[in-house]
Write an enzyme that holds these catalytic residues in place. Structure first.
Site, PDB file in Angstrom:
ATOM      1  CB  THR A  23       4.778   1.955   4.028  1.00 30.88           C
ATOM      2  OG1 THR A  23       4.587   2.362   2.662  1.00 30.88           O
ATOM      3  CG2 THR A  23       5.798   0.826   4.103  1.00 30.88           C
ATOM      4  CG  ASN A  24      -1.412   4.943   3.794  1.00 29.58           C
ATOM      5  OD1 ASN A  24      -1.903   4.661   2.711  1.00 29.58           O
ATOM      6  ND2 ASN A  24      -1.950   5.864   4.569  1.00 29.58           N
ATOM      7  CD1 TRP A  25       7.124   6.936   2.275  1.00 25.47           C
ATOM      8  CD2 TRP A  25       6.575   7.004   0.109  1.00 25.47           C
ATOM      9  NE1 TRP A  25       7.990   7.797   1.627  1.00 25.47           N
ATOM     10  CE2 TRP A  25       7.665   7.857   0.302  1.00 25.47           C
ATOM     11  CE3 TRP A  25       6.037   6.889  -1.192  1.00 25.47           C
ATOM     12  CZ2 TRP A  25       8.256   8.590  -0.728  1.00 25.47           C
ATOM     13  CZ3 TRP A  25       6.609   7.609  -2.219  1.00 25.47           C
ATOM     14  CH2 TRP A  25       7.706   8.450  -1.985  1.00 25.47           C
ATOM     15  CD  GLN A  35      -2.804   1.440   0.245  1.00 22.64           C
ATOM     16  OE1 GLN A  35      -3.412   0.448  -0.146  1.00 22.64           O
ATOM     17  NE2 GLN A  35      -3.026   2.646  -0.237  1.00 22.64           N
ATOM     18  CG  HIS A  44       2.789   8.550   5.666  1.00 22.17           C
ATOM     19  ND1 HIS A  44       2.262   7.385   6.166  1.00 22.17           N
ATOM     20  CD2 HIS A  44       4.129   8.347   5.573  1.00 22.17           C
ATOM     21  CE1 HIS A  44       3.248   6.516   6.393  1.00 22.17           C
ATOM     22  NE2 HIS A  44       4.379   7.075   6.029  1.00 22.17           N
TER      23      HIS A  44
END
Length: 285
Positions: A235-237, A22, A239
């Site tokens: 990680t959802n990097w 992710q 953000h």
């Protein structure tokens, strides 16, 4: 905003072959589309920044998810997949009436999944669930589904009929909390055999907040203990909810915290390597 790496590396040593399932990535020249949020502020978080992040945290492979800013225009996603090469796969936005030729073109570029995003700014919500599911099943793709999980009981019957492999995204996004009924619904869906649960973006739905995110942690631990082979991690990097450097989460602490919710080292390897390899079509490493 320049996304910098702060602090020491995570204490959790990620196994060889780890897959970040992710994250979002952006290249210059692809404008935000009407109906979605703006592009991330500051320097666009592109392949070079992410490669630095991969080396720092210990990631080897990645699944790039179509960002809401680009809505149904997958051109940026395709360009990012080309820039990242064989280590990357993609999750795109398609519609029930997307042409077969377009799905074939996306598959050739490395797309292996379709996105349903039933929250503000999403390109296609649950209204398209059945139609996109049929297209994903025909293509052999996985489907990533994100909505306010507090209402999962309202959608359970529809979700139970999904034909393709699908992922309940972002810890279920239980904005109003997850009671016994909601957690049991997740377990029932997982037990049907084609549903996975993604650990990603914990800070987006936690009411208790960091660094422990106790409310989400309680649900995550229970789901992981129930079905460790049905968990994936991301990680959802970069953000995207962070508007300034001060808002940027500590990726080191976040990684250590979230992965501590898994029941064992064996489960951690399964979650980070084996399960996403099979789900997203990566060759075994």
């Amino acid at each position: 905003m320049i996304r910098t790496l702060t602090g020491k590396k995570p204490a959790t040593v990620l196994p060889k072959g780890t897959i970040d399932t992710q994250m979002h990535m952006y290249l210059p020249g692809f404008d935000a589309q009407a109906g979605g949020p703006p592009l991330p502020p500051g320097a666009l978080p592109g392949p070079d920044q992410y490669r630095e992040f991969m080396r720092w945290i210990g990631i080897d492979r990645v699944v790039i998810t179509q960002g809401n800013a680009h809505q149904s225009d997958n051109a940026n996603l395709v360009a990012c997949l080309a820039a990242m090469g064989d280590v990357a796969r993609g999750v795109a936005v398609i519609h029930p009436d997307t042409a077969e030729a377009e799905i074939a073109r996306l598959a050739e570029a490395g797309v292996v999944g379709a996105r349903i995003m039933d929250l503000p700014g999403g390109a296609l919500g649950l209204s398209g669930l059945e139609g996109v599911d049929a297209r994903a099943a025909d293509a052999g793709w996985v489907m990533a589904v994100q909505f306010d999980g507090s209402h999962i009981l309202d959608h359970e019957n529809r979700l139970a009929k999904v034909q393709s492999r699908w992922i309940l995204d972002h810890h279920g996004k239980f904005f109003a909390g997850a009671g016994r009924a909601q957690v049991d619904a997740v377990k029932r869906l997982i037990d049907r055999g084609n549903c996975w649960f993604k650990f990603a973006g914990v800070y987006e739905s936690s009411k208790s907040g960091g660094p422990d995110y106790a409310d989400v942690a309680e649900v995550a631990r229970e789901i992981a203990a129930h079905a460790p082979d049905r968990i994936i991690w991301g990680t959802n990097w970069p953000h995207n909810l962070a508007k300034t450097t001060a808002d940027y989460p500590d990726d080191r602490a976040l990684t250590d915290t979230v992965l501590s919710w898994l029941p064992s080292d064996a489960a951690r390897r399964q979650v980070l390597v084996t399960t996403p390899e099979a789900l997203f079509g990566f060759p075994p490493m």
